[in-house]
Design an enzyme around this catalytic site. Structure first.
Site, PDB file in Angstrom:
ATOM      1  N   THR A  13      32.620  51.888   1.294  1.00  0.00           N
ATOM      2  CA  THR A  13      31.398  52.516   0.769  1.00  0.00           C
ATOM      3  C   THR A  13      30.369  52.834   1.859  1.00  0.00           C
ATOM      4  OG1 THR A  13      31.776  51.238  -1.213  1.00  0.00           O
ATOM      5  CG2 THR A  13      29.608  52.195  -0.981  1.00  0.00           C
ATOM      6  N   VAL A  14      30.040  51.836   2.673  1.00  0.00           N
ATOM      7  CA  VAL A  14      28.985  52.051   3.679  1.00  0.00           C
ATOM      8  C   VAL A  14      29.467  53.030   4.758  1.00  0.00           C
ATOM      9  CG1 VAL A  14      27.566  50.927   5.444  1.00  0.00           C
ATOM     10  CG2 VAL A  14      27.920  49.817   3.231  1.00  0.00           C
ATOM     11  N   VAL A 133      21.619  42.805   7.903  1.00  0.00           N
ATOM     12  CA  VAL A 133      20.649  42.007   7.141  1.00  0.00           C
ATOM     13  C   VAL A 133      19.702  42.937   6.373  1.00  0.00           C
ATOM     14  CG1 VAL A 133      18.798  40.297   7.290  1.00  0.00           C
ATOM     15  CG2 VAL A 133      20.728  40.156   8.869  1.00  0.00           C
ATOM     16  N   GLY A 135      20.127  45.567   4.534  1.00  0.00           N
ATOM     17  CA  GLY A 135      20.445  46.993   4.390  1.00  0.00           C
ATOM     18  C   GLY A 135      19.304  47.927   4.752  1.00  0.00           C
ATOM     19  N   GLU A 191      29.972  40.711  -7.675  1.00  0.00           N
ATOM     20  CA  GLU A 191      31.406  40.727  -7.412  1.00  0.00           C
ATOM     21  C   GLU A 191      32.141  39.932  -8.503  1.00  0.00           C
ATOM     22  OE1 GLU A 191      32.743  42.114  -4.653  1.00  0.00           O
ATOM     23  OE2 GLU A 191      30.862  42.594  -3.638  1.00  0.00           O
ATOM     24  N   ASP A 202      25.416  34.239   1.104  1.00  0.00           N
ATOM     25  CA  ASP A 202      25.040  35.524   1.708  1.00  0.00           C
ATOM     26  C   ASP A 202      23.616  35.441   2.283  1.00  0.00           C
ATOM     27  OD1 ASP A 202      25.289  38.619   1.846  1.00  0.00           O
ATOM     28  OD2 ASP A 202      23.481  38.320   0.659  1.00  0.00           O
ATOM     29  N   LYS A 206      22.112  35.573   6.281  1.00  0.00           N
ATOM     30  CA  LYS A 206      21.032  36.494   6.669  1.00  0.00           C
ATOM     31  C   LYS A 206      19.870  35.732   7.310  1.00  0.00           C
ATOM     32  CE  LYS A 206      22.237  39.893   3.118  1.00  0.00           C
ATOM     33  NZ  LYS A 206      22.063  40.253   1.706  1.00  0.00           N
TER      34      LYS A 206
END
Ligand code: HSE
Length: 419
Positions: A13-14, A133, A135, A191, A202, A206
């Site tokens: 995706t990214v 970190v 986005g 998810e 997560d 970060k």
């Protein structure tokens, strides 16, 4: 006009967002950099999976990683595969081949950051990681560039969109955790295996990266106390509503007199807290600097284009510094983290039974606390004064022992509070 060729590793995706952004904003990027930035090779395991995407003539899929890493015409590698083992080999190989690297891989940074940053420096190229970190919130660049004249004293953030979405729904709609999680999974926000988000892992990685940048030493994620949101209930939010508060998952690091604390945990906050109105999948982060005072940043912490926007910002900066290393990052010297027991909070505590029966004991163990009662509940809550977590644990354990000795169930919930 010079062309800088890029090898893109991965096409999820990214990566597709990055590809689209570089195409859609090609002219703008050319004008700003004075060069033509071109994705020339896209490393994927199975090109057939992407047959629906038309590549320009200048780009091709490759299935052999060496076609990207050992091609002298390629000056930059953009790693968007995720994972640590293979990604590390690729980034290592690219840096040794004196190629600039841009990555969004927080696990890789958290695991091998200092080694790879040092390798970049030794080879006169850059390793950039803005997209790793938060986005779309440019927090990495803010720390090392915009706030370069400051000693960072505090970083507090809502760093995970999935958990913020869940907590917001629980708060606004009075729903139970499991129901909101299922809804978030159905909508694709969470998810199938939600542990990385809901258990706080997560956010932990970060804050480890941000605290490492702030201290310029390695803050290991293993040393960061991490508690997710799985134990937060709809009843907690009923109290929160009555108190005019909310509960948010914070990643926090404080740096004072050379001592560093860092943790991830749900925290009860009031409407006055600047992070109170950071809702849904959005992220927000408050940074304090010794000269700056307080700044707050808000935006999309994940998602195709916000994250791609961060990747492309790194690509542009790397292009502008193509033949030199820009010092950035932290060393492998370990930063000690204060034990959680020494960290101070107020505490929201729910206790079984009625307050009238327990008032004296509660005061004895926790000191004078504010009391909150909900109509029709066989329980009540207190909000303690500020104390260290060590003091709180000792008081809670003594109180529980006493309650259990009379076959009563004692403490039902404890949430740290910044009120
Ligand atoms: N899953 C993360 C979040 C995004 O929900 O914020 C990637 O770090």
């Amino acid at each position: 006009m010079t062309t800088i060729k890029i090898a893109l590793l991965g096409f999820g995706t990214v990566a597709q967002g990055t590809f689209n952004l570089l195409q859609d904003n090609a002219e703008l990027i050319r004008n700003r950099t004075g060069v033509n930035v071109e994705i020339s090779k896209i490393f994927v395991r199975n090109p057939d999976k992407y047959s629906h995407i038309t590549l320009p003539e200048t780009a091709q899929y490759v299935t052999d990683i060496d076609e990207g890493l050992k091609d002298d015409s390629i000056q930059m590698v953009v790693e968007l595969m995720g994972g640590t083992n293979f990604a590390k080999d690729c980034v290592e190989g690219a840096l040794k081949a004196k190629k600039n690297v841009v990555t969004a891989n927080k696990d890789l940074l958290a695991e091998a950051g200092p080694y790879l940053l040092d390798l970049a420096s030794k080879n006169g190229v850059d390793l950039r990681f803005e997209a790793s970190v938060l986005g779309g919130i440019p927090i990495i660049r803010t720390l090392y560039e915009s706030l370069a004249g400051n000693r960072i004293t505090e970083i507090i953030g809502i760093m995970n969109g999935t958990t913020n979405f869940i907590l917001t729904k629980m708060s606004e709609e009075g729903l139970e955790y499991n129901d909101v999680l299922s809804d978030a999974q159905a909508k694709g926000y969470a998810e199938r295996n939600p542990d990385a988000d809901v258990e706080g892992y997560d956010a932990c990685r970060k804050i480890a990266i941000l605290a490492s940048l702030a201290t310029e030493k390695t803050v290991s994620y293993d040393d960061i106390y991490t508690e997710g949101i799985t134990k937060i209930t709809d009843i907690d939010f009923k109290y929160a509503e009555k108190m005019g508060t909310s509960i948010k998952l914070f990643g926090t690091s404080r740096i004072k007199d050379g001592k560093v604390s860092a943790y991830v945990a749900p925290v009860m906050i009031s409407k006055n807290n600047p992070l109170y109105s950071v809702n849904d999948v959005f992220n927000g982060i408050v940074v304090k600097g010794n000269m700056l005072g307080t700044s707050m940043f808000y935006g999309s912490g994940a998602g195709k284009l916000p994250t791609a926007s961060a990747v492309v910002a790194d690509i542009i900066e790397a292009v502008q510094n193509i033949d030199k290393n820009v010092p950035l990052g932290w060393t492998d010297e370990k930063q000690e983290i204060l034990p959680m027991d020494q960290t101070k909070f107020r505490y929201f505590i729910r206790v079984a039974g009625s307050y009238r029966n327990k008032e004296q004991e509660l005061n004895e163990y926790f000191g004078k606390a504010e009391v909150v009662e909900l109509y029709g509940m066989d329980e009540f809550a207190i909000l303690t004064k500020e104390m260290t977590e060590g003091e709180l644990k000792a008081a809670a354990s003594a109180f529980d022992t006493k309650a259990q000795s009379r076959s009563e169930y004692g403490i039902k919930q404890m949430i740290r509070a910044a009120l």
